[in-house]
Write a protein that holds these residues in place. Structure first.
Motif, PDB file in Angstrom:
ATOM      1  N   SER A 127      46.020-155.890 -36.450  1.00  0.00           N
ATOM      2  CA  SER A 127      45.979-157.021 -35.531  1.00  0.00           C
ATOM      3  C   SER A 127      45.525-158.265 -36.274  1.00  0.00           C
ATOM      4  O   SER A 127      44.935-158.187 -37.347  1.00  0.00           O
ATOM      5  N   GLU A 128      45.776-159.406 -35.658  1.00  0.00           N
ATOM      6  CA  GLU A 128      45.318-160.680 -36.211  1.00  0.00           C
ATOM      7  C   GLU A 128      44.154-161.184 -35.376  1.00  0.00           C
ATOM      8  O   GLU A 128      44.208-161.151 -34.142  1.00  0.00           O
ATOM      9  N   VAL A 129      43.105-161.654 -36.033  1.00  0.00           N
ATOM     10  CA  VAL A 129      41.938-162.197 -35.348  1.00  0.00           C
ATOM     11  C   VAL A 129      42.261-163.626 -34.903  1.00  0.00           C
ATOM     12  O   VAL A 129      42.668-164.463 -35.708  1.00  0.00           O
ATOM     13  N   LEU A 130      42.093-163.896 -33.603  1.00  0.00           N
ATOM     14  CA  LEU A 130      42.382-165.223 -33.071  1.00  0.00           C
ATOM     15  C   LEU A 130      41.123-166.040 -32.792  1.00  0.00           C
ATOM     16  O   LEU A 130      41.132-167.250 -32.953  1.00  0.00           O
ATOM     17  N   ALA A 131      40.056-165.369 -32.362  1.00  0.00           N
ATOM     18  CA  ALA A 131      38.812-166.080 -32.043  1.00  0.00           C
ATOM     19  C   ALA A 131      37.627-165.151 -32.241  1.00  0.00           C
ATOM     20  O   ALA A 131      37.750-163.934 -32.110  1.00  0.00           O
ATOM     21  N   ILE A 132      36.475-165.751 -32.535  1.00  0.00           N
ATOM     22  CA  ILE A 132      35.250-165.010 -32.810  1.00  0.00           C
ATOM     23  C   ILE A 132      34.129-165.578 -31.943  1.00  0.00           C
ATOM     24  O   ILE A 132      34.005-166.790 -31.795  1.00  0.00           O
ATOM     25  N   GLY A 133      33.312-164.693 -31.397  1.00  0.00           N
ATOM     26  CA  GLY A 133      32.206-165.113 -30.546  1.00  0.00           C
ATOM     27  C   GLY A 133      31.062-165.739 -31.327  1.00  0.00           C
ATOM     28  O   GLY A 133      30.913-165.542 -32.529  1.00  0.00           O
ATOM     29  N   GLU A 134      30.212-166.488 -30.605  1.00  0.00           N
ATOM     30  CA  GLU A 134      29.089-167.186 -31.234  1.00  0.00           C
ATOM     31  C   GLU A 134      28.019-166.225 -31.749  1.00  0.00           C
ATOM     32  O   GLU A 134      27.235-166.595 -32.607  1.00  0.00           O
ATOM     33  N   GLY A 135      27.996-165.010 -31.231  1.00  0.00           N
ATOM     34  CA  GLY A 135      27.048-164.011 -31.734  1.00  0.00           C
ATOM     35  C   GLY A 135      27.339-163.644 -33.177  1.00  0.00           C
ATOM     36  O   GLY A 135      26.461-163.199 -33.902  1.00  0.00           O
ATOM     37  N   ILE A 136      28.579-163.862 -33.616  1.00  0.00           N
ATOM     38  CA  ILE A 136      28.960-163.585 -35.000  1.00  0.00           C
ATOM     39  C   ILE A 136      28.808-164.841 -35.850  1.00  0.00           C
ATOM     40  O   ILE A 136      28.222-164.800 -36.925  1.00  0.00           O
ATOM     41  N   THR A 137      29.328-165.967 -35.359  1.00  0.00           N
ATOM     42  CA  THR A 137      29.277-167.204 -36.149  1.00  0.00           C
ATOM     43  C   THR A 137      27.860-167.739 -36.298  1.00  0.00           C
ATOM     44  O   THR A 137      27.559-168.424 -37.265  1.00  0.00           O
ATOM     45  N   GLY A 138      26.978-167.422 -35.363  1.00  0.00           N
ATOM     46  CA  GLY A 138      25.605-167.886 -35.430  1.00  0.00           C
ATOM     47  C   GLY A 138      24.678-166.978 -36.218  1.00  0.00           C
ATOM     48  O   GLY A 138      23.525-167.314 -36.457  1.00  0.00           O
ATOM     49  N   ASP A 139      25.164-165.805 -36.625  1.00  0.00           N
ATOM     50  CA  ASP A 139      24.351-164.843 -37.354  1.00  0.00           C
ATOM     51  C   ASP A 139      24.687-164.936 -38.847  1.00  0.00           C
ATOM     52  O   ASP A 139      25.820-164.705 -39.255  1.00  0.00           O
ATOM     53  N   ASP A 140      23.689-165.267 -39.665  1.00  0.00           N
ATOM     54  CA  ASP A 140      23.922-165.446 -41.101  1.00  0.00           C
ATOM     55  C   ASP A 140      24.471-164.197 -41.782  1.00  0.00           C
ATOM     56  O   ASP A 140      25.237-164.293 -42.735  1.00  0.00           O
ATOM     57  N   LYS A 141      24.109-163.002 -41.305  1.00  0.00           N
ATOM     58  CA  LYS A 141      24.575-161.768 -41.922  1.00  0.00           C
ATOM     59  C   LYS A 141      26.019-161.437 -41.534  1.00  0.00           C
ATOM     60  O   LYS A 141      26.750-160.850 -42.313  1.00  0.00           O
ATOM     61  N   LYS A 142      26.427-161.821 -40.330  1.00  0.00           N
ATOM     62  CA  LYS A 142      27.754-161.444 -39.825  1.00  0.00           C
ATOM     63  C   LYS A 142      28.823-162.507 -40.041  1.00  0.00           C
ATOM     64  O   LYS A 142      30.001-162.178 -40.093  1.00  0.00           O
ATOM     65  N   LYS A 143      28.439-163.777 -40.153  1.00  0.00           N
ATOM     66  CA  LYS A 143      29.430-164.856 -40.107  1.00  0.00           C
ATOM     67  C   LYS A 143      30.446-164.826 -41.250  1.00  0.00           C
ATOM     68  O   LYS A 143      31.562-165.270 -41.084  1.00  0.00           O
TER      69      LYS A 143
END
Length: 93
Positions: free
Chosen positions: A38-54
């Motif tokens: 699949s292709e990723v279209l959007a990511i939640g803020e719980g990922i973009t706001g986390d330094d380890k996950k972003k």
């Protein structure tokens, strides 16, 4: 209309599977296996706001997700799946 996932969720869209085998046999839709890439279209803020996950995933990445994970949504005639980041098994490079 846009889908904005919440928390550690990701919006993906399945990439269509091949309709022919390598030998040239055309497969009907009922005989085809569901695509896993699949292709990723959007990511939640719980990922973009986390330094380890972003840095682990971004929009545009091609991923392999667990087969029966997530919630399927149909919006404006398109089918999307919303899954948790933990359901992403690999990034296809």
């Amino acid at each position: 209309m846009r889908i904005k996932p919440l928390g550690d969720r990701v919006v993906i869209k399945k990439i269509e599977a091949e309709e022919k085998t390598k030998s040239g046999i055309v497969l009907p839709n009922s005989a085809q296996e569901q695509p896993q890439i699949s292709e990723v279209l959007a990511i939640g803020e719980g990922i973009t706001g986390d330094d380890k996950k972003k840095d682990s995933i971004k929009a545009g990445d091609r991923v392999i997700a667990s087969k029966f994970s997530g919630t399927e949504v149909k919006l404006d005639g398109e089918e999307y799946t919303i899954i948790k980041l933990n359901d992403v098994l690999a990034i296809v490079e």
